[in-house]
Scaffold this motif. Structure first.
Motif, PDB file in Angstrom:
ATOM      1  N   TYR A  69       0.823  -1.220   0.000  1.00 26.10           N
ATOM      2  CA  TYR A  69       0.000   0.000   0.000  1.00 26.10           C
ATOM      3  C   TYR A  69       0.851   1.262   0.000  1.00 26.10           C
ATOM      4  CZ  TYR A  69       0.835   0.262   5.049  1.00 26.10           C
ATOM      5  OH  TYR A  69       1.408   0.344   6.281  1.00 26.10           O
ATOM      6  N   GLU A 120      -9.514   3.637  -8.147  1.00 28.31           N
ATOM      7  CA  GLU A 120     -10.098   2.334  -8.458  1.00 28.31           C
ATOM      8  C   GLU A 120      -9.287   1.599  -9.531  1.00 28.31           C
ATOM      9  OE1 GLU A 120     -14.332   0.780 -10.248  1.00 28.31           O
ATOM     10  OE2 GLU A 120     -14.368   2.445  -8.801  1.00 28.31           O
ATOM     11  N   LEU A 180      -6.013   0.338  -7.929  1.00 25.04           N
ATOM     12  CA  LEU A 180      -6.276  -0.757  -6.989  1.00 25.04           C
ATOM     13  C   LEU A 180      -6.697  -2.027  -7.727  1.00 25.04           C
ATOM     14  CD1 LEU A 180      -6.029  -0.984  -3.985  1.00 25.04           C
ATOM     15  CD2 LEU A 180      -8.454  -0.465  -3.771  1.00 25.04           C
ATOM     16  N   SER A 181      -7.423  -1.860  -8.808  1.00 19.55           N
ATOM     17  CA  SER A 181      -7.830  -3.015  -9.610  1.00 19.55           C
ATOM     18  C   SER A 181      -6.614  -3.741 -10.167  1.00 19.55           C
ATOM     19  CB  SER A 181      -8.750  -2.566 -10.746  1.00 19.55           C
ATOM     20  OG  SER A 181      -9.139  -3.672 -11.537  1.00 19.55           O
ATOM     21  N   PHE A 220      -5.006  -5.613  -7.265  1.00 20.69           N
ATOM     22  CA  PHE A 220      -5.783  -6.761  -6.806  1.00 20.69           C
ATOM     23  C   PHE A 220      -5.708  -7.944  -7.766  1.00 20.69           C
ATOM     24  CE2 PHE A 220      -9.009  -4.928  -3.530  1.00 20.69           C
ATOM     25  CZ  PHE A 220      -7.947  -4.522  -2.743  1.00 20.69           C
ATOM     26  N   GLN A 241      -5.719  -9.358  -0.292  1.00 24.61           N
ATOM     27  CA  GLN A 241      -6.551  -8.169  -0.466  1.00 24.61           C
ATOM     28  C   GLN A 241      -7.117  -7.710   0.875  1.00 24.61           C
ATOM     29  OE1 GLN A 241      -9.536  -9.201  -3.370  1.00 24.61           O
ATOM     30  NE2 GLN A 241      -8.028  -9.675  -4.953  1.00 24.61           N
ATOM     31  N   GLN A 242      -7.555  -8.660   1.687  1.00 22.41           N
ATOM     32  CA  GLN A 242      -8.070  -8.322   3.015  1.00 22.41           C
ATOM     33  C   GLN A 242      -6.973  -7.726   3.893  1.00 22.41           C
ATOM     34  OE1 GLN A 242      -9.629 -12.242   3.865  1.00 22.41           O
ATOM     35  NE2 GLN A 242     -11.747 -11.555   3.593  1.00 22.41           N
ATOM     36  N   VAL A 278      -6.506  -4.146   2.854  1.00 25.17           N
ATOM     37  CA  VAL A 278      -7.563  -3.287   3.382  1.00 25.17           C
ATOM     38  C   VAL A 278      -7.317  -2.985   4.862  1.00 25.17           C
ATOM     39  CG1 VAL A 278     -10.007  -3.275   4.028  1.00 25.17           C
ATOM     40  CG2 VAL A 278      -9.339  -3.868   1.702  1.00 25.17           C
ATOM     41  N   ALA A 280     -11.619  -0.026  -2.914  1.00 29.51           N
ATOM     42  CA  ALA A 280     -11.594  -1.457  -2.615  1.00 29.51           C
ATOM     43  C   ALA A 280     -13.004  -1.996  -2.437  1.00 29.51           C
ATOM     44  CB  ALA A 280     -10.771  -1.716  -1.357  1.00 29.51           C
ATOM     45  N   ASP A 281     -13.842  -1.214  -1.788  1.00 24.97           N
ATOM     46  CA  ASP A 281     -15.226  -1.629  -1.569  1.00 24.97           C
ATOM     47  C   ASP A 281     -16.003  -1.725  -2.875  1.00 24.97           C
ATOM     48  OD1 ASP A 281     -17.609  -1.975   0.360  1.00 24.97           O
ATOM     49  OD2 ASP A 281     -18.246  -0.326  -0.920  1.00 24.97           O
ATOM     50  N   LEU A 311     -15.149  -6.976   1.177  1.00 24.49           N
ATOM     51  CA  LEU A 311     -13.785  -6.915   1.725  1.00 24.49           C
ATOM     52  C   LEU A 311     -13.721  -6.176   3.060  1.00 24.49           C
ATOM     53  CD1 LEU A 311     -11.322  -6.225  -1.242  1.00 24.49           C
ATOM     54  CD2 LEU A 311     -11.320  -8.190   0.312  1.00 24.49           C
TER      55      LEU A 311
END
Length: 220
Positions: free
Chosen positions: A1, A18, A21-22, A25, A33-34, A37, A63-64, A70
């Motif tokens: 991160y 987004e 992050l995509s 991921f 991923q968790q 977050v 992420a959401d 998540l």
């Protein structure tokens, strides 16, 4: 991160957050991923740098949107109960996103805590009210948010309830609780009463059978 924080992510550019992050991921398994977050949440709640806090919130919301399961409800509650406006804003934004994608997941009492114009910053109560309006179209229990606003001693809250319900009525008047519209139409403030009269006029055009068909087409 840390790479995302240091990669020149523009503040407020949610689409770019987004996209980045995509891409990340795609390389991570779900447990990773968790973990990501959780790390971002830790940054958000511990940093003293407001810009970093806003970037962390942007990444959480991104992420959401990529996976609405998540972020845990407990994490959102922690953000919602924070003394920092930016974190409560993030909680409201996350619940708004859930209202659009997984409406059954939104904890309505927690949402009601943030939908208070007389007490909260606009950046907090505006997304919370947007979430409540969205929810009312599919979850009758969401009226609890507006019941609380309508029962407030502060005129600002009661007027906001009327205006929000008028917004909902323009989309689907079946979603307006008739008894709530009647209560607001008897408000002590003349301006609230006047706007609530408009709301009541719309609510009264819907009969009980039509109203019952909003959330379910079936009954006992």
């Amino acid at each position: 991160y840390t790479t995302l924080f240091r990669s020149g992510l523009p503040l407020g550019d949610h689409d770019e957050a987004e996209r980045r992050l995509s891409r990340l991921f795609l390389l991570l398994g779900r447990s990773q991923q968790q973990a990501f977050v959780e790390a971002v949440i830790q940054v958000a709640v511990t940093t003293s740098d407001h810009t970093v806090q806003l970037l962390a919130s942007s990444l959480l919301e991104a992420a959401d949107r990529l996976d609405p399961m998540l972020i845990t409800t407990e994490a959102v509650e922690s953000l919602a109960r924070s003394e920092r406006d930016a974190l409560r804003t993030s909680a409201a934004m996350l619940m708004w996103q859930w209202a659009e994608t997984l409406p059954g997941r939104v904890p309505i009492p927690l949402l009601a805590r943030l939908a208070v114009p007389s007490r909260e910053d606009w950046y907090v109560y505006a997304p919370a009210e947007a979430a409540a309006k969205q929810l009312l179209l599919v979850r009758a229990a969401a009226r609890a948010v507006f019941d609380r606003m309508a029962a407030s001693h502060d005129r600002e809250d009661r007027e906001a309830a009327v205006l929000d319900l008028l917004d909902v009525a323009r989309v689907d008047p079946r979603a307006i609780p008739l008894d709530l519209a009647q209560r607001l139409a008897g408000d002590q403030d003349p301006q609230v009463r006047a706007r609530a009269a408009e709301l009541l006029a719309v609510a009264e055009t819907v009969d009980a059978q039509e109203r019952a068909t909003l959330q379910s087409k079936f009954g006992l």
